[in-house]
Structure formats: C-alpha cells, structure tokens
Write a protein that holds these residues in place. Sequence first.
Motif, mmCIF file in Angstrom:
data_model
loop_
_atom_site.group_PDB
_atom_site.id
_atom_site.type_symbol
_atom_site.label_atom_id
_atom_site.label_comp_id
_atom_site.label_asym_id
_atom_site.label_seq_id
_atom_site.Cartn_x
_atom_site.Cartn_y
_atom_site.Cartn_z
ATOM 1 N N LEU A 51 -11.007 14.648 -39.067
ATOM 2 C CA LEU A 51 -11.847 15.457 -38.174
ATOM 3 C C LEU A 51 -12.387 16.707 -38.866
ATOM 4 O O LEU A 51 -13.547 17.062 -38.704
ATOM 5 C CB LEU A 51 -11.058 15.844 -36.921
ATOM 6 N N PHE A 52 -11.548 17.378 -39.642
ATOM 7 C CA PHE A 52 -11.984 18.590 -40.342
ATOM 8 C C PHE A 52 -11.939 18.414 -41.856
ATOM 9 O O PHE A 52 -11.773 19.384 -42.596
ATOM 10 C CB PHE A 52 -11.119 19.792 -39.929
ATOM 11 N N GLN A 53 -12.054 17.155 -42.296
ATOM 12 C CA GLN A 53 -12.051 16.841 -43.733
ATOM 13 C C GLN A 53 -10.744 17.224 -44.422
ATOM 14 O O GLN A 53 -10.721 17.427 -45.621
ATOM 15 C CB GLN A 53 -13.223 17.553 -44.456
ATOM 16 N N MET A 63 -3.703 6.159 -33.164
ATOM 17 C CA MET A 63 -4.533 7.359 -33.334
ATOM 18 C C MET A 63 -4.504 7.817 -34.790
ATOM 19 O O MET A 63 -3.507 7.646 -35.480
ATOM 20 C CB MET A 63 -3.983 8.500 -32.466
ATOM 21 N N MET A 65 -4.315 11.084 -36.469
ATOM 22 C CA MET A 65 -4.069 12.487 -36.130
ATOM 23 C C MET A 65 -4.158 13.380 -37.352
ATOM 24 O O MET A 65 -3.615 13.065 -38.419
ATOM 25 C CB MET A 65 -2.698 12.649 -35.481
ATOM 26 N N VAL A 66 -4.830 14.524 -37.156
ATOM 27 C CA VAL A 66 -4.866 15.553 -38.191
ATOM 28 C C VAL A 66 -4.394 16.852 -37.565
ATOM 29 O O VAL A 66 -4.229 16.934 -36.354
ATOM 30 C CB VAL A 66 -6.283 15.730 -38.782
ATOM 31 N N GLN A 67 -4.250 17.878 -38.417
ATOM 32 C CA GLN A 67 -3.710 19.190 -38.024
ATOM 33 C C GLN A 67 -2.202 19.098 -37.793
ATOM 34 O O GLN A 67 -1.708 18.524 -36.815
ATOM 35 C CB GLN A 67 -4.399 19.770 -36.774
ATOM 36 N N ALA A 70 -0.576 19.848 -34.355
ATOM 37 C CA ALA A 70 -0.897 18.850 -33.328
ATOM 38 C C ALA A 70 0.009 17.633 -33.516
ATOM 39 O O ALA A 70 0.557 17.084 -32.549
ATOM 40 C CB ALA A 70 -2.366 18.454 -33.425
ATOM 41 N N LEU B 91 -3.594 14.908 -29.197
ATOM 42 C CA LEU B 91 -4.656 14.311 -29.999
ATOM 43 C C LEU B 91 -5.929 15.129 -29.913
ATOM 44 O O LEU B 91 -6.680 15.238 -30.880
ATOM 45 C CB LEU B 91 -4.927 12.877 -29.531
ATOM 46 N N ASP B 94 -4.645 20.228 -28.932
ATOM 47 C CA ASP B 94 -3.936 20.849 -30.059
ATOM 48 C C ASP B 94 -4.747 20.732 -31.346
ATOM 49 O O ASP B 94 -4.829 21.667 -32.134
ATOM 50 C CB ASP B 94 -2.571 20.184 -30.279
ATOM 51 N N THR B 95 -5.327 19.570 -31.578
ATOM 52 C CA THR B 95 -6.101 19.354 -32.799
ATOM 53 C C THR B 95 -7.316 20.274 -32.826
ATOM 54 O O THR B 95 -7.593 20.922 -33.840
ATOM 55 C CB THR B 95 -6.549 17.888 -32.897
ATOM 56 N N TYR B 96 -8.035 20.341 -31.716
ATOM 57 C CA TYR B 96 -9.244 21.162 -31.691
ATOM 58 C C TYR B 96 -8.915 22.645 -31.839
ATOM 59 O O TYR B 96 -9.601 23.362 -32.565
ATOM 60 C CB TYR B 96 -10.032 20.946 -30.395
ATOM 61 N N GLU B 98 -6.450 24.012 -33.315
ATOM 62 C CA GLU B 98 -6.025 24.315 -34.695
ATOM 63 C C GLU B 98 -7.237 24.549 -35.586
ATOM 64 O O GLU B 98 -7.235 25.430 -36.452
ATOM 65 C CB GLU B 98 -5.165 23.181 -35.267
ATOM 66 N N GLY B 99 -8.296 23.775 -35.357
ATOM 67 C CA GLY B 99 -9.513 23.963 -36.142
ATOM 68 C C GLY B 99 -10.151 25.322 -35.848
ATOM 69 O O GLY B 99 -10.485 26.079 -36.769
ATOM 70 N N ASP B 102 -8.060 28.099 -37.374
ATOM 71 C CA ASP B 102 -8.280 28.251 -38.811
ATOM 72 C C ASP B 102 -9.557 29.043 -39.057
ATOM 73 O O ASP B 102 -9.593 29.953 -39.902
ATOM 74 C CB ASP B 102 -8.417 26.870 -39.494
ATOM 75 N N ARG B 132 -18.091 22.274 -41.774
ATOM 76 C CA ARG B 132 -16.834 21.613 -41.467
ATOM 77 C C ARG B 132 -16.550 21.648 -39.966
ATOM 78 O O ARG B 132 -16.338 20.635 -39.331
ATOM 79 C CB ARG B 132 -15.694 22.282 -42.237
ATOM 80 N N TYR B 133 -16.526 22.846 -39.386
ATOM 81 C CA TYR B 133 -16.018 22.959 -38.023
ATOM 82 C C TYR B 133 -17.061 22.616 -36.960
ATOM 83 O O TYR B 133 -16.827 21.753 -36.112
ATOM 84 C CB TYR B 133 -15.422 24.353 -37.793
ATOM 85 N N ALA B 136 -17.908 19.007 -36.494
ATOM 86 C CA ALA B 136 -16.838 18.242 -35.849
ATOM 87 C C ALA B 136 -16.915 18.391 -34.338
ATOM 88 O O ALA B 136 -16.837 17.405 -33.596
ATOM 89 C CB ALA B 136 -15.476 18.711 -36.359
ATOM 90 N N TYR B 137 -17.098 19.603 -33.856
ATOM 91 C CA TYR B 137 -17.144 19.821 -32.407
ATOM 92 C C TYR B 137 -18.436 19.276 -31.798
ATOM 93 O O TYR B 137 -18.435 18.759 -30.689
ATOM 94 C CB TYR B 137 -16.959 21.310 -32.076
ATOM 95 N N LYS B 139 -19.897 16.643 -32.792
ATOM 96 C CA LYS B 139 -19.647 15.193 -32.699
ATOM 97 C C LYS B 139 -18.750 14.888 -31.496
ATOM 98 O O LYS B 139 -18.992 13.927 -30.759
ATOM 99 C CB LYS B 139 -18.966 14.732 -33.992
#
Lengths: 221, 229
Positions: A51-53, A63, A65-67, A70, B91, B94-96, B98-99, B102, B132-133, B136-137, B139
């Motif tokens: 998702l964020f390379q 799934m 999963m990244v990060q 998470a 999924l 939390d993932t979003y 974290e981006g 950062d 990068r960020y 992603a959002y 998309k």
Amino acid sequence: MSVKAKLHYFNGRGRMETIRWLLAVAGVEFEEYFFETREELIKLQQSGVLLFQQVPLVEIDGMNMVQTRAILNYIAAKHNLYGKHLKERALIDMYVEATMDLNDLVMCHPMQPPEGREKNLALIVDKATNRYFPAYEKVILKDHGQDYLVGNQFSRADVQVPETILMMEEMKPDILAKFPLLQGFKARISNNPTIKKFLQPGSQRKSEIEEKMIPQVMKIF
Amino acid sequence: MSGKPKLTYFNGRGRMESVRWLLAAAGVEFEEVFLETREQYLKLIQDGDLLFDQVPLVDIDGMKMVQTRAILSYIAGKHNLYGKDLKERALYIDTYVEGTMDLMQMILTLPFSLPEAKEKNLPLIIEKAKNRYFPAYEKVLKQHCQGFLVGNQLSWADVHLLEAILMVEEKDPTVLSEFPLLQGFKTRISNMPTIKKFLQPGSQRKPQPDDKYVATVMKILKEAMYYSI
C-alpha cells in the motif's frame, strides 16, 4: 499443520521481528520470503501489493497486510492477546508502544557511523535503565502476585516487553541488575511453552545483524 | 470534577494535535493544561503522572494515558470511530492511520531539525506525500466508493487523513492538484458538523509551530529532540 502466514522482509530482525515473536507465541506457523537484492523489493513494489511501497508485508487470512502496528494489532486481537476490554487494551497499548520506541532505537543503532556508536549505545542504555525499565518494574510491583502485566492474563505486552529486554541484554548483559521484578518476570515468561520453543536454536527468531551485512541491507532499502 | 478528558502538552500541535482532532470529531469536549516551564514538567514526573516521563498525557476515564497511539486507539474505540469488526480495524483503519502518522511525523519533527536539514527535508516530505501517501489514499477512495475510507461511516482514518492533508497543504497549497477524489474527500469531511466546528477560529486547534514554540519545547525537555518527542 498448514502454513497460515507468509512474511516478506530481509533476513534479519528489523521491523518484522516483533511480528515473528507474536505469530510464534500465538502458535501460527509462517513461511518467510527474504529479499536479498533491491530488485526483489522493487518487483514487489511494482506488483501493487504494498500500500505504501514498504515492507513488512504479511500475507495472512487472505489479506496482504502492511504497517507493522496494524499487523501486530490484528494478530493480537485475533488470538486473544489484546486484553478483555477497551481499558485493558489501552494499558497494553501503552506498554507495547514504549517497547516499540526502544526497539526503534536499537534497530537504527547499526546505521550510526562508527564514531557515533558508543554515544548512541550509551543513550539507548540510559533510556532503558532510567525511563522504560523503571516503569515496567513499577507495574509489576503494583500487581505483585500476578504473572502477567495486564489483567492477570497473558497478552502481547508479555511478549513484547521480554522481547525488548532480551535485545537490551544483548547490548548490555547486566542491564536488569537493578530490576529484580523484571528479572523474575523475564524468567517466568521465558518458560511459557511457545516462547521457550521460539527461544531455542533452530526457531525462526533472527539474530542480531552482523556488521558485514549492514551495507547489503542498506542497499535493499 | 468535570469528567472531561484533560490534555497535558505544550501549547502547540506536536503529537497532541491528532488527539485534539479525534476528540473534536467525536464531539467530546476537553480541557487543556499547557506546559510552559521545565519545573511543571519535572513536577509531573515526580508526581508519577507520566509512565515513561513523556507527554502527551491524557487524563481520561480514570486513566492517566500516555503514548499517542494508545490514546488515539482508546478514543477511537470508545467513540465508534474504529470500524465495525477486526478486519475494518486492522486491515483498513490501523493501516491507513499508520501511513498518515508517518507522513505527519515528518512534518512535526521538521521545526526541530537543523536549518540545512529543514531546507532539504521539506521537498522530500512533499515528494513522499505526492508519490507515496496521497496516491494510496486516492486509490482507496476510488475502490471503496463510499465517501469514507472505511465502511460507510466516519472513522479515525478519515479524521487523521484530513488532518494530514491540511498539514501538507500548509506547506504546499497545490499538493492535491492531481488527486480529485482527495479534494472531494477533504471538502466533504471538513463539512461534517463537529469537524467544521473544529476548523473554525476560536477552536482548540493549534496553529503551525513557530520559533517560540520550538524554544519552549527544547527548554522544557532539554534533550535530543528525536528521542523525546
């Protein structure tokens, strides 16, 4: 037993190590794909699964999963390692966030130029012995009689704090000298069957990065 | 006792700003105590209020909470901003966050870097936002098609992304020019009542850090910025 998760990272600790610990403790078998060159990472980035390379990447339960956080949150919640309710979860989060702060310092340490290493090591040891370990020692003192850090039940905090303790002991073997309760806690937790197994040679636990590996790792990232 | 959460931090954004945003979005009133002297900070430590000798500190529901993510997760969980199940939470949300965390971390540490580093780092941050960020959002919004990042209601991820967008736009007002869905998202979320209120003058939202803020923080913490903020 079939493999339940696939980990994509380089062959070392980095940000993936805590995930390996938690999966191992939760009894989840996992496979690992290690990058050895930058091209392999680029290929993964181009595939669109990151998702964020960035890695870590963990394929789990259908799934990608990244990060790191998470991923850890998911594993912990799914395997009942995240407390019984929101307030216990809050305490657990407080304790593990601090371990991740300390782990970050340790992780970045090999990247310091040689002349800065001694000072950086002293800084890390200072933070561990004056900020973090006293806090955990106090937590154990307050709940004396209980085997676990939160809610009298095994949680991810009881995995992540020992993980960090062991890493700090690698940097300074007597770092727990002033923390008798943490010593006891570490000994007790190390006897937990899944943790004991993970601590044995031949497990998927990774060792400290070797000096000669650092340039190669930095080239990948 | 008012029962309202009480926030203890410097009088500026830093790591506490995301907490202010989330409480405001949840419609929760809160009080603030601002650290202005080193003595105040040392007293907090002596009184045992700071588990790891660090702020942010949020006094909430009988707990003295520290560690920004722990605080944000608790507020999100309590106020129905954390999705409806584990998958939405881990999924997606939390993932979003974290981006966006950062990305915002890069901006928050910028005032504390050396001048030559500041000049070099700002373009890098904008570049990461654009390459990068934000893609992603964009998309996610395209694929999800619900107006929110996750599910069909406001979550922590939406609040956090709006905060990040506005923060980057302060540095480069054109940054969303290639992201039409993010532009629409920004407008929509900004118009939600609690958030609209927070965006108005007179709210507890803090301005961009200035030299006085940086000097105050450094005076109070008196140590290498990277390790203490």
